[in-house]
Enzyme design. Structure first.
Site, mmCIF file in Angstrom:
data_model
loop_
_atom_site.group_PDB
_atom_site.id
_atom_site.type_symbol
_atom_site.label_atom_id
_atom_site.label_comp_id
_atom_site.label_asym_id
_atom_site.label_seq_id
_atom_site.Cartn_x
_atom_site.Cartn_y
_atom_site.Cartn_z
ATOM 1 N N LYS A 100 0.888 -1.179 0.000
ATOM 2 C CA LYS A 100 0.000 0.000 0.000
ATOM 3 C C LYS A 100 0.907 1.204 0.000
ATOM 4 C CE LYS A 100 -2.823 2.238 3.596
ATOM 5 N NZ LYS A 100 -3.331 3.456 2.979
ATOM 6 N N GLY A 161 -7.907 9.753 9.059
ATOM 7 C CA GLY A 161 -8.234 9.923 10.474
ATOM 8 C C GLY A 161 -9.275 10.987 10.773
ATOM 9 N N ALA A 187 -9.404 5.812 3.614
ATOM 10 C CA ALA A 187 -9.328 6.940 4.553
ATOM 11 C C ALA A 187 -10.556 7.838 4.515
ATOM 12 C CB ALA A 187 -8.088 7.809 4.327
ATOM 13 N N GLY A 188 -10.886 8.353 5.689
ATOM 14 C CA GLY A 188 -11.943 9.343 5.813
ATOM 15 C C GLY A 188 -13.259 8.832 6.368
ATOM 16 N N ASN A 209 -8.958 2.493 9.235
ATOM 17 C CA ASN A 209 -8.241 2.161 10.462
ATOM 18 C C ASN A 209 -8.874 2.870 11.668
ATOM 19 O OD1 ASN A 209 -5.827 0.934 11.799
ATOM 20 N ND2 ASN A 209 -5.413 3.064 12.274
ATOM 21 N N THR A 210 -8.764 4.203 11.657
ATOM 22 C CA THR A 210 -9.175 4.981 12.822
ATOM 23 C C THR A 210 -10.639 4.762 13.214
ATOM 24 O OG1 THR A 210 -7.588 6.626 12.080
ATOM 25 C CG2 THR A 210 -9.114 7.318 13.778
#
Lengths: 265, 70
Positions: A100, A161, A187-188, A209-210
């Site tokens: 990635k 994040g 992301a987001g 992830n977050t």
């Protein structure tokens, strides 16, 4: 419906949810969240071994490598050279040639440096890597990355994040319409509906992830994300109705009682 | 001799192989990757690759992370 796998390069995944391994309250919660998410691919960062503190347990011991494919990332790299070095090291640790690819261009927004990203993609593809670049929600750069040999393109939904959700849905749709490689929204995402929206737009997968790791209950959120990705995918395949500005009754208009009676004044 | 190990000066009696260095550091070679002077050394070359005075060595492993926010 027929079996609906996510195919990237030579690998097929039943799950369309790719998950990170950072920020969890503990390794065991991470492992349980990965299980609840039903994920078959998780991404890990490559960092220097801490030479003074080797008592720390290894992250790898908490990833079920029988069912989960490990995708090394180049998170934290700010130049093409750093990203290329990190990718080569990740290949050696993980013994797979997938990466990635991240080349960050701005510390505050963590937006990618797409010029360096394209350069690193070309170099790593030439070295035989399966490159999954994290990029902007920009159809032009996504097309260029695909032309450079990326195995998938991974436009952001919002800054890393941030949890803001899909900020530019039309661009994601355009990127998907033109792409001949899988499109992974990376992301987001903040909550389940964001993941569902990404999938309804036609994305082939979502990476997060977050949103899971920092949820109050990461394991429950992981399950919510699994369901959202599945629901969004099913809705996309089912074909949503067109939007219209006025109502369209769901019940027959024929046979209403009182039909034929004089109109009320 | 002095080498640079993960960016810091490091003293070790040498020259040594990468295998010996990892053993001294009590690092499991199966969980790391090693770079010598910017070139990744394949795991099956650890025994035969020697580290000399002034070499820059990086030893890395996988850690938790999703994106740059890790």
């Amino acid at each position: 419906m027929t079996i609906d796998s996510l195919v990237i390069a030579d690998k097929a995944f039943r799950s369309r949810l790719i998950v990170g391994t950072g920020k969890y309250p503990s390794h065991t919660i991470m492992r349980d969240a990965h299980r609840a998410a039903g994920t078959e691919m998780v991404t890990v960062a490559v960092r220097r071994v801490n030479l003074t503190d080797k008592t720390k347990e290894s992250l790898i011991d908490y990833i079920d490598r029988q069912s989960i494919f490990i995708l090394p990332n180049t998170a934290g790299c700010y130049t093409a050279d750093e990203a290329i070095r990190t990718a080569r090291l990740g290949r050696e640790v993980g013994l797979s040639n997938w990466v990635k690819l991240e080349v960050i261009g701005d510390e505050r927004t963590l937006f990618p440096d797409n010029v360096a990203l394209l350069e690193a993609t070309r170099a790593l593809v030439k070295e035989g890597f399966v490159v999954l670049p994290y990029t902007n929600d920009d159809p032009v750069i996504c097309r260029k990355l695909e032309e450079a040999g990326a195995a998938a393109v991974m436009p952001l939904g919002a800054p890393i994040g941030s949890g803001l959700g899909i900020q530019n849905p039309e661009n994601i749709r355009i990127i998907k319409d033109q792409a001949r490689v899988p499109v992974i929204v990376d992301a987001g995402v903040g909550t389940a509906s964001d993941a569902a929206i990404a999938m309804e737009l036609g994305a082939d997968g979502v990476l997060m992830n977050t949103a899971i790791a920092l949820a109050r209950d990461p394991v429950a959120m992981a399950e919510a994300m699994k369901l959202a990705v599945e629901a969004g995918r099913l809705a996309f395949r089912a074909g949503r109705i067109p939007r219209r500005s006025l109502a369209s009754p769901s019940s027959p208009v024929e046979g209403l009682i009182g039909a034929g009676a004089p109109a009320r004044s | 001799m002095t080498i640079r190990l993960n960016g810091e000066p490091f003293e070790i009696a040498g020259p040594v192989s990468i295998s010996t260095l990892l053993a001294e550091l009590k690092i499991d070679p199966r969980q790391v990757a090693v770079e010598r002077n910017l070139a990744v050394i394949k795991r099956d070359r650890y025994e035969t690759t020697m580290i000399g005075e002034g070499d820059e060595i990086e030893v890395v492993k996988f850690v938790g992370g999703g994106s740059r926010d890790c």
